[in-house]
Scaffold this active site. Sequence first.
Site, PDB file in Angstrom:
ATOM      1  CG  ASP A   1      -2.319   0.516   0.898  1.00  0.00           C
ATOM      2  OD1 ASP A   1      -2.427   1.750   0.762  1.00  0.00           O
ATOM      3  OD2 ASP A   1      -3.254  -0.281   0.798  1.00  0.00           O
TER       4      ASP A   1
ATOM      5  CG  HIS B   1      -5.584   3.318   0.935  1.00  0.00           C
ATOM      6  ND1 HIS B   1      -5.043   2.099   0.595  1.00  0.00           N
ATOM      7  CD2 HIS B   1      -6.860   3.287   0.492  1.00  0.00           C
ATOM      8  CE1 HIS B   1      -5.948   1.364  -0.020  1.00  0.00           C
ATOM      9  NE2 HIS B   1      -7.061   2.057  -0.099  1.00  0.00           N
TER      10      HIS B   1
ATOM     11  CG  ASN C   1     -13.794   0.977  -4.848  1.00  0.00           C
ATOM     12  OD1 ASN C   1     -13.901  -0.215  -4.585  1.00  0.00           O
ATOM     13  ND2 ASN C   1     -13.251   1.841  -4.005  1.00  0.00           N
TER      14      ASN C   1
ATOM     15  CB  SER D   1      -9.293  -0.260  -0.240  1.00  0.00           C
ATOM     16  OG  SER D   1      -8.531   0.021  -1.368  1.00  0.00           O
TER      17      SER D   1
END
Length: 694
Positions: A172, A221, A330, A392
């Site tokens: 990430d 994130h 998404n 996520s």
Amino acid sequence: MLFKKLILLFALGLALAGTRPVADAQTPPDPSTRETTVTRGGRQFDTRVLAETTTADGRRARAGSLIVTYKPGTSDLDKAYSRWMSLVNRFELLGARNTERVEVSPALTRLAEILLRSMPNVESVEPDLIVTAVDTPDDPNFAVQWGMTKVGAQQAWDLTKGSSNVRVAVLDCGIFEPLPSEGTGNIAGDGQYGHPDLRNNKVVARANFTTSPYQDDYCNHGTHVAGIVAANTNNGIGVAGLGHRTSLVNVKVLGDNGSGSFTDVIEGILWAAGCNTSGSCGAKRAEVMNISLGALLGSGQTCAGSIPSLQNAIDTAWAQGVVIVAAAGNNSSSRHFVPAACDNVLAVSASTTSDTRASFSNSGSWVDVAAPGTQILSSNNVGSYQSMDGTSMSAPHVAGLAALLWTHGSYNSNSAIVSRIYQTANKQALAGSQQGRINAAAAVAGASGGATATPTATRTPTPTATATRTPTPTSVPGTPIPTRTPTPTGTATSTPTITPTATATSTAAPTNTPTATPTLSPIQSTGYRGCSSNNAAAGGDNNGYESDSHGACSDGSTFASDINSGNGSSGCRANGRDRHIFYGFGNTIPPAAQVRGIQVRLDAWVDVAVAEPSLCVEISWDGGQAWTSAKQSVTLQQREVTYTFGSATDTWGRSWNGAQVNGNNLRVRITSNVAATTRDFYLDYVAVNVTYTP
């Protein structure tokens, strides 16, 4: 031929001898990067991120960077010759079947790609595509972890709380872990380093494959993902992680703006699997990988067909025994989103509290399982807690479950763990997947019965032999890019000690009491939102998209069309013949928010790709009274291609506030551009993504 090559290489060496810096000189800045500023906790930090460009088919890619795979048996001399003939400045091995990233002048990227493709020893050339984190932030006021209850986490913890010897690599943009070496920026609101739920040696190793000087999470994130996987649990504060006692490995592959390239992802996958860029593999550094990022491929494209270097790296990690989990994306689409759609990957869609597919979640035959992905509360990058939406957030639920299964002797291989997750998923709640929403309680129960090693899904992960890769050349033209070989800190056991918990005492749900929170200024994103309304711009012919926009505002198989369209002369002009306005994107951004960037996405094609047909895009902030300068697409193709205008840090030449992108203030004007009036243009999914700081 060989003699000619030797002469060319000798001449090249003489030419470079007078211009190349000496060995100990400072390496010049990578031309495929740029400097920028990121904000965290109300403070600004300087960093370096990837410079971007757009490929011929409209995809985002790293400027001046290509991924090249040579045919088996290609010699170092032939590789060097191909680099020299193709204007390559530097290169680095990617450790996957004769694959390397080459660096060229950004202005010559397209030419270099054409030249490399013409080399007889080159098997494939890929643009170094941009991948992004896939979340949609929400207000930090959701105080119940419904997802843990939905998948039966507490019942699973009655049987096992996991083990610190099992490691989940979080690929990430970094984790807000205790890193005193990174200074005051790494201090949470309670005055201590790192997030309270990720201290006490929760992170056992780390590596940074990005251009950022920080291992820390500045895009807000990776820390959220890490908390879902394995936040310190039953410690009286914050949130619980499904993996409970599981350890984390911080693998930074996304820059501080939330974007990265496939080369960084490939390097991160190989490193976590225990492999290096020269091709050799040792003990794996993690038993599970979580990859909550990716990119959407074009219609009909696949991972192995479009990005073979990524598939090769994943196959290598699978052969090392790693369970690889990835977010399905998404985009509310059925197109392949990679890495999730690659073979040997558990692709995860997002489910809601009612066990239906979240509206934003991708779905399709390539999606394996579903997991909670709306209003998921977890840790953030300033030391507090925040709820977010996105696949996520779904993927780390599955990664945490896989980590729990490693603690059972019956599930001691990646294929057995994947099988168990498939077999125990809730088939009554598919939520966009093939197997159903995961059930941790059922998966962990009944360990003594063993596991069937044949998953029932169509995309059955199958171990493949680790690919043999050519070692780094020692004498070739073109300067090798300095190899980044991060060394894990902390001692991490290569093979987990499998010790099921002896007692079966139920663990109470942790108290979700956020610690003191400093003023938050995270960069947030609306995610791509399709339009809901449209009309003709003044001067338009009023017979195309504006009169029948069916298909233009949603992502599907139906297209809106504009027949016999065009300007009559080429170029983006204010008085273009066919102009169409789209609006109603449904943004509800705080009016005083600072807009950091606006991206416009559309899928388009044309009946005849002659005379360079393209589309010009402008945006308005006041309901169509004033417009930005136009951005022009590359030549449209006779097939559907996704085109993206702007970026997460591009404000189109002006300053914006939240009110100007809300309601019907934000409008997109699209002009059909070709030096004729006989082209048929087709549109699908006019959508806008706004990044902003509240």
